[in-house]
Design a protein around this motif. Structure first.
Motif, PDB file in Angstrom:
ATOM      1  N   GLY A 143      48.514  43.648  29.494  1.00  9.05           N
ATOM      2  CA  GLY A 143      48.632  44.115  30.874  1.00  9.05           C
ATOM      3  C   GLY A 143      49.912  44.895  31.049  1.00  9.05           C
ATOM      4  O   GLY A 143      50.705  45.047  30.111  1.00  9.05           O
ATOM      5  N   ASP A 144      50.134  45.375  32.263  1.00 11.48           N
ATOM      6  CA  ASP A 144      51.321  46.173  32.531  1.00 11.48           C
ATOM      7  C   ASP A 144      52.577  45.296  32.583  1.00 11.48           C
ATOM      8  O   ASP A 144      53.570  45.568  31.919  1.00 11.48           O
ATOM      9  CB  ASP A 144      51.148  46.931  33.845  1.00 11.48           C
ATOM     10  N   ILE A 145      52.527  44.223  33.382  1.00 11.54           N
ATOM     11  CA  ILE A 145      53.642  43.265  33.432  1.00 11.54           C
ATOM     12  C   ILE A 145      53.031  41.862  33.445  1.00 11.54           C
ATOM     13  O   ILE A 145      53.039  41.149  34.458  1.00 11.54           O
ATOM     14  CB  ILE A 145      54.524  43.474  34.679  1.00 11.54           C
ATOM     15  N   PRO A 146      52.477  41.409  32.310  1.00  9.77           N
ATOM     16  CA  PRO A 146      51.803  40.110  32.280  1.00  9.77           C
ATOM     17  C   PRO A 146      52.791  38.944  32.280  1.00  9.77           C
ATOM     18  O   PRO A 146      53.938  39.080  31.855  1.00  9.77           O
ATOM     19  CB  PRO A 146      51.030  40.162  30.961  1.00  9.77           C
ATOM     20  N   GLU A 147      52.318  37.820  32.785  1.00 11.44           N
ATOM     21  CA  GLU A 147      53.130  36.593  32.747  1.00 11.44           C
ATOM     22  C   GLU A 147      52.995  35.962  31.364  1.00 11.44           C
ATOM     23  O   GLU A 147      51.875  35.775  30.875  1.00 11.44           O
ATOM     24  CB  GLU A 147      52.662  35.607  33.818  1.00 11.44           C
ATOM     25  N   LEU A 148      54.130  35.615  30.768  1.00 14.92           N
ATOM     26  CA  LEU A 148      54.115  35.046  29.419  1.00 14.92           C
ATOM     27  C   LEU A 148      54.920  33.757  29.360  1.00 14.92           C
ATOM     28  O   LEU A 148      55.619  33.471  28.391  1.00 14.92           O
ATOM     29  CB  LEU A 148      54.675  36.062  28.412  1.00 14.92           C
ATOM     30  N   SER A 149      54.777  32.947  30.403  1.00 11.63           N
ATOM     31  CA  SER A 149      55.448  31.648  30.424  1.00 11.63           C
ATOM     32  C   SER A 149      54.798  30.727  29.385  1.00 11.63           C
ATOM     33  O   SER A 149      53.662  30.964  28.951  1.00 11.63           O
ATOM     34  CB  SER A 149      55.327  31.020  31.807  1.00 11.63           C
ATOM     35  N   PRO A 150      55.499  29.665  28.966  1.00 14.85           N
ATOM     36  CA  PRO A 150      54.918  28.745  27.976  1.00 14.85           C
ATOM     37  C   PRO A 150      53.562  28.187  28.388  1.00 14.85           C
ATOM     38  O   PRO A 150      52.651  28.069  27.550  1.00 14.85           O
ATOM     39  CB  PRO A 150      55.975  27.642  27.872  1.00 14.85           C
ATOM     40  N   ASP A 151      53.390  27.832  29.666  1.00 10.12           N
ATOM     41  CA  ASP A 151      52.117  27.270  30.107  1.00 10.12           C
ATOM     42  C   ASP A 151      50.992  28.295  30.040  1.00 10.12           C
ATOM     43  O   ASP A 151      49.858  27.979  29.666  1.00 10.12           O
ATOM     44  CB  ASP A 151      52.237  26.734  31.536  1.00 10.12           C
ATOM     45  N   VAL A 152      51.297  29.545  30.414  1.00  8.30           N
ATOM     46  CA  VAL A 152      50.281  30.595  30.345  1.00  8.30           C
ATOM     47  C   VAL A 152      49.916  30.872  28.889  1.00  8.30           C
ATOM     48  O   VAL A 152      48.737  31.059  28.560  1.00  8.30           O
ATOM     49  CB  VAL A 152      50.780  31.881  31.039  1.00  8.30           C
ATOM     50  N   ARG A 153      50.890  30.864  28.010  1.00  7.05           N
ATOM     51  CA  ARG A 153      50.610  31.070  26.586  1.00  7.05           C
ATOM     52  C   ARG A 153      49.675  29.983  26.060  1.00  7.05           C
ATOM     53  O   ARG A 153      48.731  30.275  25.314  1.00  7.05           O
ATOM     54  CB  ARG A 153      51.916  31.064  25.786  1.00  7.05           C
ATOM     55  N   ARG A 154      49.953  28.749  26.427  1.00  4.71           N
ATOM     56  CA  ARG A 154      49.095  27.650  25.959  1.00  4.71           C
ATOM     57  C   ARG A 154      47.678  27.800  26.494  1.00  4.71           C
ATOM     58  O   ARG A 154      46.698  27.548  25.779  1.00  4.71           O
ATOM     59  CB  ARG A 154      49.703  26.312  26.372  1.00  4.71           C
ATOM     60  N   MET A 155      47.572  28.206  27.751  1.00  2.00           N
ATOM     61  CA  MET A 155      46.250  28.385  28.345  1.00  2.00           C
ATOM     62  C   MET A 155      45.473  29.487  27.624  1.00  2.00           C
ATOM     63  O   MET A 155      44.298  29.325  27.284  1.00  2.00           O
ATOM     64  CB  MET A 155      46.386  28.726  29.828  1.00  2.00           C
ATOM     65  N   ILE A 156      46.148  30.622  27.367  1.00  2.00           N
ATOM     66  CA  ILE A 156      45.476  31.729  26.683  1.00  2.00           C
ATOM     67  C   ILE A 156      45.104  31.338  25.264  1.00  2.00           C
ATOM     68  O   ILE A 156      44.045  31.738  24.751  1.00  2.00           O
ATOM     69  CB  ILE A 156      46.372  32.986  26.685  1.00  2.00           C
ATOM     70  N   HIS A 157      45.956  30.556  24.625  1.00  2.12           N
ATOM     71  CA  HIS A 157      45.656  30.084  23.262  1.00  2.12           C
ATOM     72  C   HIS A 157      44.328  29.324  23.256  1.00  2.12           C
ATOM     73  O   HIS A 157      43.430  29.596  22.447  1.00  2.12           O
ATOM     74  CB  HIS A 157      46.798  29.197  22.781  1.00  2.12           C
ATOM     75  N   LEU A 158      44.193  28.379  24.168  1.00  3.48           N
ATOM     76  CA  LEU A 158      42.973  27.574  24.237  1.00  3.48           C
ATOM     77  C   LEU A 158      41.756  28.423  24.602  1.00  3.48           C
ATOM     78  O   LEU A 158      40.734  28.395  23.910  1.00  3.48           O
ATOM     79  CB  LEU A 158      43.153  26.453  25.267  1.00  3.48           C
ATOM     80  N   VAL A 159      41.873  29.190  25.680  1.00  2.57           N
ATOM     81  CA  VAL A 159      40.734  29.991  26.141  1.00  2.57           C
ATOM     82  C   VAL A 159      40.392  31.081  25.133  1.00  2.57           C
ATOM     83  O   VAL A 159      39.228  31.391  24.901  1.00  2.57           O
ATOM     84  CB  VAL A 159      41.030  30.599  27.525  1.00  2.57           C
ATOM     85  N   GLY A 160      41.430  31.663  24.493  1.00  2.00           N
ATOM     86  CA  GLY A 160      41.203  32.709  23.506  1.00  2.00           C
ATOM     87  C   GLY A 160      40.394  32.221  22.320  1.00  2.00           C
ATOM     88  O   GLY A 160      39.477  32.919  21.857  1.00  2.00           O
ATOM     89  N   MET A 161      40.726  31.037  21.815  1.00  2.58           N
ATOM     90  CA  MET A 161      39.965  30.499  20.681  1.00  2.58           C
ATOM     91  C   MET A 161      38.509  30.271  21.069  1.00  2.58           C
ATOM     92  O   MET A 161      37.597  30.557  20.285  1.00  2.58           O
ATOM     93  CB  MET A 161      40.603  29.193  20.190  1.00  2.58           C
TER      94      MET A 161
END
Length: 245
Positions: A143-161
């Motif tokens: 994205g242009d200015i995406p949020e990359l906090s630890p919690d968001v990273r963990r969420m994307i990790h799970l949903v991405g897999m």
């Protein structure tokens, strides 16, 4: 402020929604809508063959901005893309901005990232997918200015897999409808060709002569009505003759 529990709830809701999708376009829109609150507007699920292989046949899900795919391929940016390079070698998820840049090996790395930023992909997050085959895969969101906090990273990790697994299942269901055109040996040779191996390298891997490898590639291309090795790989993937994951 969104809590850890809230992020976990969002992740499981996203997984439930992804389970209901019926096709690639539906998967793209569902995945994007799950990530939109965090500033991610682009999703890509793909295999990552070693350069100079063309990555296009390995794309499972792609919502790149209009015109970016054509420019990326036309300029051979894949060869100098630091995010793709990190995706091929990393196991743990990482932000695009964390991908190492080696200007000796990839002299246009900064150009690739600058041009990606100019079309709305200033930063992103990659979930590498380690496969049992010769080609690594990944889920990449940007994205242009995406949020990359630890919690968001963990969420994307799970949903991405899960999104990758869902994309693979959709791809497999399409493959089951395809009529097998190639022999096991032809598919084996083509899989290594798709991974960017030369005829000589493939011959060493499979323990056959280079001439035999070339023969299989030639006959395979003819049977698939392809005009080149790259076209043969693309046709084989589209027809379900070889897997990309």
């Amino acid at each position: 402020m969104t809590s850890v529990v809230d992020h976990a709830r969002l992740a499981f809701t996203a997984v439930e929604r992804l389970e209901q999708v019926s096709g690639p376009r539906d998967l793209i829109e569902t995945f994007r809508s799950c990530l939109d609150p965090f500033g991610f507007s682009v999703v890509l699920i793909t295999g990552l063959p070693d350069p100079p292989a063309d990555p296009t046949p390995f794309f499972l899900i792609n919502s790149w901005p209009s015109g970016w795919h054509e420019r990326y391929i036309d300029k051979d940016f894949y060869r100098d893309d630091p995010v793709a390079e990190a995706g091929r070698t990393h196991i743990d998820p990482f932000a695009w901005s964390e991908a190492p840049v080696d200007l000796e090996r990839q002299p246009r790395a900064r150009q690739v990232m600058s041009e990606a930023a100019s079309v709305g992909m200033r930063d992103g997050f990659v979930v590498p997918i380690v496969t049992s085959r010769s080609v690594q895969a990944c889920v990449s969101v940007a994205g242009d200015i995406p949020e990359l906090s630890p919690d968001v990273r963990r969420m994307i990790h799970l949903v991405g897999m899960y999104a990758h697994a869902r994309a693979m299942r959709l791809h497999a269901s399409q493959k089951s409808l395809a009529r097998r055109l190639l022999s096991d040996r032809e598919r084996e040779v083509l899989r290594w060709t798709a991974a960017g191996k030369t005829a000589w390298e493939t011959s060493c891997i499979l323990g056959i002569s280079e001439r035999t490898v070339t023969y299989h590639v030639t006959t395979t291309a003819r049977r698939l009505e392809a005009v080149s090795r790259t076209h043969a790989v693309a046709r084989a993937i589209a027809l379900g003759e070889i897997s990309i994951g």
